[in-house]
Motif scaffolding. Structure first.
Motif, PDB file in Angstrom:
ATOM      1  N   THR A 141       0.847  -1.205   0.000  1.00 52.33           N
ATOM      2  CA  THR A 141       0.000   0.000   0.000  1.00 52.33           C
ATOM      3  C   THR A 141       0.875   1.244   0.000  1.00 52.33           C
ATOM      4  O   THR A 141       1.861   1.318   0.740  1.00 52.33           O
ATOM      5  CB  THR A 141      -0.895   0.007   1.268  1.00 52.33           C
ATOM      6  OG1 THR A 141      -1.654  -1.194   1.286  1.00 52.33           O
ATOM      7  CG2 THR A 141      -1.822   1.213   1.270  1.00 52.33           C
ATOM      8  N   VAL A 142       0.528   2.206  -0.847  1.00 57.55           N
ATOM      9  CA  VAL A 142       1.341   3.419  -0.943  1.00 57.55           C
ATOM     10  C   VAL A 142       0.436   4.642  -1.066  1.00 57.55           C
ATOM     11  O   VAL A 142      -0.657   4.562  -1.635  1.00 57.55           O
ATOM     12  CB  VAL A 142       2.330   3.310  -2.142  1.00 57.55           C
ATOM     13  CG1 VAL A 142       1.589   3.186  -3.468  1.00 57.55           C
ATOM     14  CG2 VAL A 142       3.304   4.465  -2.172  1.00 57.55           C
ATOM     15  N   ASP A 195      10.493   0.285 -12.735  1.00 58.52           N
ATOM     16  CA  ASP A 195      11.863  -0.232 -12.610  1.00 58.52           C
ATOM     17  C   ASP A 195      11.935  -1.569 -11.863  1.00 58.52           C
ATOM     18  O   ASP A 195      13.015  -2.164 -11.782  1.00 58.52           O
ATOM     19  CB  ASP A 195      12.746   0.793 -11.865  1.00 58.52           C
ATOM     20  CG  ASP A 195      13.051   1.999 -12.745  1.00 58.52           C
ATOM     21  OD1 ASP A 195      12.841   1.905 -13.966  1.00 58.52           O
ATOM     22  OD2 ASP A 195      13.474   3.043 -12.199  1.00 58.52           O
ATOM     23  N   ILE A 196      10.820  -2.023 -11.293  1.00 59.02           N
ATOM     24  CA  ILE A 196      10.852  -3.297 -10.550  1.00 59.02           C
ATOM     25  C   ILE A 196      11.150  -4.441 -11.529  1.00 59.02           C
ATOM     26  O   ILE A 196      10.455  -4.602 -12.536  1.00 59.02           O
ATOM     27  CB  ILE A 196       9.503  -3.562  -9.829  1.00 59.02           C
ATOM     28  CG1 ILE A 196       9.228  -2.472  -8.786  1.00 59.02           C
ATOM     29  CG2 ILE A 196       9.512  -4.942  -9.165  1.00 59.02           C
ATOM     30  CD1 ILE A 196       7.877  -2.601  -8.090  1.00 59.02           C
ATOM     31  N   ARG A 247       8.274  -9.356  -2.757  1.00 62.99           N
ATOM     32  CA  ARG A 247       7.893  -8.410  -1.702  1.00 62.99           C
ATOM     33  C   ARG A 247       9.023  -7.406  -1.455  1.00 62.99           C
ATOM     34  O   ARG A 247       8.790  -6.202  -1.311  1.00 62.99           O
ATOM     35  CB  ARG A 247       7.564  -9.184  -0.420  1.00 62.99           C
ATOM     36  CG  ARG A 247       6.940  -8.320   0.637  1.00 62.99           C
ATOM     37  CD  ARG A 247       6.614  -9.126   1.896  1.00 62.99           C
ATOM     38  NE  ARG A 247       6.035  -8.243   2.895  1.00 62.99           N
ATOM     39  CZ  ARG A 247       4.737  -7.975   2.987  1.00 62.99           C
ATOM     40  NH1 ARG A 247       3.896  -8.538   2.156  1.00 62.99           N
ATOM     41  NH2 ARG A 247       4.296  -7.143   3.909  1.00 62.99           N
ATOM     42  N   SER A 248      10.271  -7.893  -1.408  1.00 65.04           N
ATOM     43  CA  SER A 248      11.376  -6.977  -1.104  1.00 65.04           C
ATOM     44  C   SER A 248      11.602  -5.976  -2.242  1.00 65.04           C
ATOM     45  O   SER A 248      11.935  -4.811  -1.992  1.00 65.04           O
ATOM     46  CB  SER A 248      12.655  -7.750  -0.783  1.00 65.04           C
ATOM     47  OG  SER A 248      13.058  -8.477  -1.913  1.00 65.04           O
ATOM     48  N   ASN A 249      11.396  -6.412  -3.485  1.00 61.33           N
ATOM     49  CA  ASN A 249      11.535  -5.467  -4.604  1.00 61.33           C
ATOM     50  C   ASN A 249      10.457  -4.384  -4.559  1.00 61.33           C
ATOM     51  O   ASN A 249      10.717  -3.210  -4.854  1.00 61.33           O
ATOM     52  CB  ASN A 249      11.464  -6.205  -5.945  1.00 61.33           C
ATOM     53  CG  ASN A 249      12.765  -6.915  -6.276  1.00 61.33           C
ATOM     54  OD1 ASN A 249      13.766  -6.722  -5.598  1.00 61.33           O
ATOM     55  ND2 ASN A 249      12.748  -7.753  -7.298  1.00 61.33           N
ATOM     56  N   ILE A 250       9.242  -4.816  -4.204  1.00 63.05           N
ATOM     57  CA  ILE A 250       8.143  -3.834  -4.122  1.00 63.05           C
ATOM     58  C   ILE A 250       8.436  -2.828  -3.008  1.00 63.05           C
ATOM     59  O   ILE A 250       8.323  -1.612  -3.191  1.00 63.05           O
ATOM     60  CB  ILE A 250       6.786  -4.546  -3.877  1.00 63.05           C
ATOM     61  CG1 ILE A 250       6.414  -5.355  -5.118  1.00 63.05           C
ATOM     62  CG2 ILE A 250       5.690  -3.541  -3.536  1.00 63.05           C
ATOM     63  CD1 ILE A 250       5.226  -6.277  -4.937  1.00 63.05           C
TER      64      ILE A 250
END
Ligand SMILES: Cc1cc2nc3c(=O)[nH]c(=O)nc-3n(C[C@H](O)[C@H](O)[C@H](O)COP(=O)(O)OP(=O)(O)OC[C@H]3O[C@@H](n4cnc5c(N)ncnc54)[C@H](O)[C@@H]3O)c2cc1C
Length: 159
Positions: free
Chosen positions: A74-75, A108-109, A114-117
């Protein structure tokens, strides 16, 4: 635009959240400011009487800069993470800049782990936070110059 500054603790109740936004609130505000002098020997009451009622609104403005802009997947962007007073006209542009930077970070992902997000969302906040903070503070200063009501605000206006 006529701006009245409320004490910081004046909005933390149900009355503010509901009735203060309705058309009755605009009408009662108009009554309170009728006597204020306007240019060319007029009063605010003269201007209000010449203005169509459906074009008069009472708008509550509040400011808040949050330090947490993301959690998990969530952002937040725009006013959700940095609501600025509109005095410097910076709210919408900052929301659009957030959107652009976030879109680039997501683009860019490499793979959707999860860690990349999390890294992408952190990158977005790192790129945007300081700039938004500067605009937030600028907006606050402009608000004092335009509508500050207290004695210290008056001194700031004179400086
Ligand atoms: C009086 C005033 C004057 C302003 N003047 C300027 C200016 O001159 N220049 C400038 O750059 N900025 C100005 N701003 C600020 C600007 O309007 C905001 O910064 C900008 O609109 C923020 O965009 P946003 O997308 O983050 O939020 P918003 O534009 O508030 O969009 C949020 C949307 O989410 C919707 N929503 C809320 N809750 C839910 C829900 N639960 N479910 C579904 N939808 C929901 C809302 O209805 C709204 O459409 C002004 C603001 C005000 C109040």
């Amino acid at each position: 635009m006529y701006i009245i500054q409320l004490p910081a603790n004046n909005f933390d109740n149900e009355r503010f959240r509901n009735s203060e936004w309705g058309p009755e609130a605009a009408a009662s505000l108009c009554e309170k400011i009728r006597h204020i002098k306007a240019p060319f020997g007029l009063t605010m009451g003269d201007l209000i009487d010449k203005t169509s009622k459906d074009t008069i609104s009472k708008v509550m403005l509040e400011e808040k800069l949050f330090e947490t802009w993301y959690h998990g997947r969530t952002v937040l962007i725009g006013d959700a993470c940095h609501k600025m007073l509109p005095s410097a006209g910076q709210g919408a542009i900052n929301a659009m800049q957030d959107a652009t930077v976030l879109a680039n970070c997501i683009n860019d992902i490499k793979s959707l782990t999860r860690s990349n997000i999390t890294a992408a969302l952190k990158d977005y906040q790192d790129q945007r936070f300081q700039y938004a903070k500067t605009q937030f503070e600028t907006s606050k200063r402009f608000a004092v110059i335009m509508g500050g009501q207290t004695w210290p605000d008056a001194v700031v206006k004179l400086c």
